[in-house]
Each structure stands twice: as C-alpha cells, then as structure tokens.
Design an enzyme around this catalytic site. Structure first.
Site, PDB file in Angstrom:
ATOM      1  N   ARG A  20       0.888  -1.179   0.000  1.00  0.00           N
ATOM      2  CA  ARG A  20       0.000   0.000   0.000  1.00  0.00           C
ATOM      3  C   ARG A  20       0.913   1.212   0.000  1.00  0.00           C
ATOM      4  O   ARG A  20       1.818   1.307   0.830  1.00  0.00           O
ATOM      5  CB  ARG A  20      -0.878  -0.053   1.266  1.00  0.00           C
ATOM      6  CG  ARG A  20      -1.672   1.198   1.562  1.00  0.00           C
ATOM      7  CD  ARG A  20      -2.860   1.286   0.622  1.00  0.00           C
ATOM      8  NE  ARG A  20      -3.827   2.276   1.025  1.00  0.00           N
ATOM      9  CZ  ARG A  20      -3.682   3.588   0.883  1.00  0.00           C
ATOM     10  NH1 ARG A  20      -2.575   4.099   0.410  1.00  0.00           N
ATOM     11  NH2 ARG A  20      -4.647   4.400   1.231  1.00  0.00           N
ATOM     12  N   GLU A  28     -11.206   5.443  -5.349  1.00  0.00           N
ATOM     13  CA  GLU A  28     -11.650   4.054  -5.373  1.00  0.00           C
ATOM     14  C   GLU A  28     -12.060   3.645  -6.786  1.00  0.00           C
ATOM     15  O   GLU A  28     -12.344   4.495  -7.627  1.00  0.00           O
ATOM     16  CB  GLU A  28     -12.831   3.874  -4.411  1.00  0.00           C
ATOM     17  CG  GLU A  28     -12.477   4.122  -2.963  1.00  0.00           C
ATOM     18  CD  GLU A  28     -11.437   3.163  -2.409  1.00  0.00           C
ATOM     19  OE1 GLU A  28     -11.327   2.021  -2.912  1.00  0.00           O
ATOM     20  OE2 GLU A  28     -10.734   3.547  -1.467  1.00  0.00           O
ATOM     21  N   ARG A  62      -1.160  -5.493   4.818  1.00  0.00           N
ATOM     22  CA  ARG A  62      -0.330  -5.019   3.703  1.00  0.00           C
ATOM     23  C   ARG A  62       0.839  -4.210   4.233  1.00  0.00           C
ATOM     24  O   ARG A  62       0.722  -3.507   5.243  1.00  0.00           O
ATOM     25  CB  ARG A  62      -1.145  -4.126   2.756  1.00  0.00           C
ATOM     26  CG  ARG A  62      -2.269  -4.826   2.054  1.00  0.00           C
ATOM     27  CD  ARG A  62      -3.071  -3.871   1.211  1.00  0.00           C
ATOM     28  NE  ARG A  62      -3.688  -2.858   2.054  1.00  0.00           N
ATOM     29  CZ  ARG A  62      -4.548  -1.942   1.633  1.00  0.00           C
ATOM     30  NH1 ARG A  62      -4.868  -1.885   0.360  1.00  0.00           N
ATOM     31  NH2 ARG A  62      -5.079  -1.060   2.455  1.00  0.00           N
TER      32      ARG A  62
END
Length: 157
Positions: A20, A28, A62
């Site tokens: 990330r 998004e 992540r």
C-alpha cells in the site's frame, strides 16, 4: 494491481507481497478517476525494478511503503503529482516527506491535473464514508465468515 494506491510485488524470495503506497490515497475503483489512477500506477511500475521502503503494516496486513524506481523516482509522489492520489493526512506522519507529497498535490491542483480537473473532487476517504457498505468496512470479518463456511462444508462432507 488492485487500484491506484496498492500493488502486489514478488520479493527476493519469490513470495507475493501486497504493498500500500504510504502517504497517499487514490480514488476508489467506482469513484471518478479510480480507473485512471489504477492505470497510471500500472504504467509507472509494471515491468520495472522497484525498491520498497517499509514504513508500516496496515490492518489488512499489507506493507505500507515508499515505492521507488531504480532512478530514485518516488511513485507515491508521482501519483500525487499526476493528480491521481490525495495526500492521506491522517496517516502521513513523516514531516519532510509529507510536505513533498503535499507540494506535488498542490502543483497538480493548481493546473487542474487529474481529479483536480473537476469542480468539486471528493477525497477517497470521504467517498468511502458516503458509500459505506459491509463490503468496504468489514473485509476482515467477511474473510473470516468465508473461511468458516469453507470449514463447515469440509467437515460436513
């Protein structure tokens, strides 16, 4: 490549790792400029050797990191400079680095690049709040439920 702020890479041991981008949040998938952000990130990193500088681990497991090309180009900053990611002030805690990201964002905004071309762009975190669904906020819970269903099916066979 899931979106404009996350990538999957193979580490030196051949293990796939989810990364990330630190300090930025891209639109998004279903949000305006989400598709463009994903494609820009893909263009920047696909087929290139990159260096990952681990900064943190998020709640989804992540690695949150700075991603650099061999020439030193900071991908996180390039996404902000392209007008395809917002500085994520809530999580951007490194003063000098975050100031650079904000400057790149300000440059994109001043020339109306990317999401700044619109009259009233909505940050991804605000967009997520407005479009809140179980899918957005309960992914870890959903994963556990899915695993439990699979275990039940296996036991009952």
């Amino acid at each position: 490549m899931r979106d404009g702020d996350s990538i999957d890479v193979m580490n030196a041991d051949g293990v796939q790792v989810s990364i990330r981008l630190y300090g930025v949040d891209a639109p998004e998938h279903k949000q305006a400029y989400g598709y463009q952000a994903k494609n820009r990130l893909k263009q920047l990193v696909t087929g290139k050797i990159i260096r990952i500088e681990n900064m943190d681990t998020d709640r989804y497991g992540r690695t949150v990191a700075l991603v650099r090309l061999v020439d030193g180009t900071l991908i996180n900053e390039e996404m902000a400079r392209s007008g395809l990611a917002w500085v994520y002030d809530e999580y951007c805690k490194e003063p000098d680095l975050c100031a650079d990201l904000r400057q790149a964002q300000a440059q994109a905004r001043s020339v109306g690049r990317g999401l700044w071309a619109g009259s009233d762009p909505i940050s991804p975190w605000e967009w997520r709040k407005r479009n809140k669904t179980e899918e957005w906020y309960e992914k870890p819970l959903r994963a556990v439920k899915t695993l439990a269903r699979k275990v039940r099916v296996a036991i009952h066979r």
